[in-house]
Scaffold this active site. Structure first.
Site, PDB file in Angstrom:
ATOM      1  N   HIS A  37       0.879  -1.416   0.134  1.00 27.20           N
ATOM      2  CA  HIS A  37      -0.282  -0.428   0.041  1.00 27.20           C
ATOM      3  C   HIS A  37       0.603   0.772   0.078  1.00 27.20           C
ATOM      4  CE1 HIS A  37       0.927   0.285   4.393  1.00 27.20           C
ATOM      5  NE2 HIS A  37       0.445  -1.142   4.499  1.00 27.20           N
ATOM      6  N   LYS A  38       0.349   2.404   0.155  1.00 26.95           N
ATOM      7  CA  LYS A  38       0.551   3.913   0.106  1.00 26.95           C
ATOM      8  C   LYS A  38       2.132   3.631   1.304  1.00 26.95           C
ATOM      9  CE  LYS A  38      -2.786   6.165   0.094  1.00 26.95           C
ATOM     10  NZ  LYS A  38      -3.344   7.396   0.126  1.00 26.95           N
ATOM     11  N   HIS A  40       4.218   1.385   1.820  1.00 31.00           N
ATOM     12  CA  HIS A  40       5.225   0.661   1.536  1.00 31.00           C
ATOM     13  C   HIS A  40       6.283   1.946   0.926  1.00 31.00           C
ATOM     14  CE1 HIS A  40       2.772  -2.898   2.993  1.00 31.00           C
ATOM     15  NE2 HIS A  40       3.969  -3.557   3.317  1.00 31.00           N
ATOM     16  N   ARG A 191      -3.745  -5.668   6.466  1.00 29.54           N
ATOM     17  CA  ARG A 191      -4.606  -6.047   7.053  1.00 29.54           C
ATOM     18  C   ARG A 191      -5.821  -5.655   7.481  1.00 29.54           C
ATOM     19  NH1 ARG A 191      -0.200  -9.232  10.356  1.00 29.54           N
ATOM     20  NH2 ARG A 191      -0.222 -10.995  10.722  1.00 29.54           N
TER      21      ARG A 191
END
Length: 282
Positions: A37-38, A40, A191
């Site tokens: 996601h952003k 990361h 998650r």
């Protein structure tokens, strides 16, 4: 066509890294379990500011999951992840299969103390950090990066890795990256996709409680009182609370007051089947 190299073996990884080193380039590693996601991608961006070449590892590490945890259902979307990393200008995806990381007969793990035995996630997940430290040490040995970037959202993990690198004299600079959040304050996490619509609406309460608890601690209120009332508030909101604690920001040791050093609030709580973690500086 995705314009990024992908390797699955230690030999291929080392060959790529050796070529960069022969050209005098600095190498950064961003370890992940995928489902990017952003948050990361912000790690990749930070790595780019510290090095010439970026390796992103994608490996869902079985040794950091307990038998009752979500290893089997943890999202695996390598093609999507690779496309995102190409857009983020990473140079190489290292996606080893389990048999590369843990071949037949594998019998060595990293033994931990200090932040790994602070009485936080290690109480709920007693084998977790040994699995994390073992796989991260293997990634460091395999890639030999100059720099490795870890997000502050997994704050205890960050401190465990930082301690391990210091204690074992590993030649890697550990760079912490700030937590990215949704507009309502929920920390980005792979998650989060497990949350139902109703749970997603409740989830930002964890960051709101941390913000309010940090404010109260800065105002001089007692640590034990603030932490206990924070746990009560989360429970009233529908969370099953594993912990909400104020700890020394570097060692994660317990503290009795704000004068004992820089503090960090850390929390872990469950909504339904989803476990959320978050933390905040005081």
């Amino acid at each position: 066509m995705v314009d990024i190299a992908q390797v699955t073996t230690v030999a291929a990884l080392r060959q790529a890294v050796a070529a960069w080193r022969n050209a005098g380039q600095r190498v950064a590693l961003v370890p992940t379990m995928g489902a990017l996601h952003k948050g990361h991608l912000s790690l990749v961006e930070l790595a780019r500011s510290r090095a010439d070449r970026i390796v992103v590892s994608i490996f869902v590490n079985p040794t950091q999951f307990a038998p009752n945890e979500d290893f089997a259902r943890y999202p695996r979307v390598l093609e999507q992840d690779t496309a995102q990393l190409a857009g983020a200008s990473a140079d190489l995806v290292y996606a080893p299969p389990v048999e590369v990381m843990y071949p037949d007969g594998f019998a060595t793990t990293v033994s931990l103390g200090g932040p790994a035995t602070a009485g936080l996630d290690d109480v709920v997940r007693p084998t977790h950090f040994a699995g994390v430290a073992t796989v991260v040490s293997k990634l460091f040995i395999q890639a030999m990066p100059d720099v490795a970037v870890f997000g502050e959202k997994d704050y205890q993990q960050l401190k465990v890795i930082t301690r391990m690198v210091h204690d074992l004299d590993l030649p890697v600079e550990i760079v912490p990256a700030p937590t990215l959040r949704e507009s309502d304050g929920l920390a980005l996490s792979s998650r989060n996709r497990y949350l139902s619509t109703e749970e997603r609406a409740l989830a930002p309460a964890i960051s709101r409680v941390l913000i309010e608890s940090a404010r109260r601690l800065r105002a001089g209120e007692p640590v034990a009182t603030v932490a206990a009332e924070g746990r009560q508030t989360l429970a009233a909101e529908g969370f099953e609370v594993d912990y909400l604690e104020a700890r020394h920001a570097d060692t994660l040791a317990s503290v009795s007051g704000t004068a004992e050093g820089p503090l960090r609030l850390l929390a872990a709580a469950r909504l339904g089947r989803t476990r959320l973690i978050d933390n905040m500086a005081v």
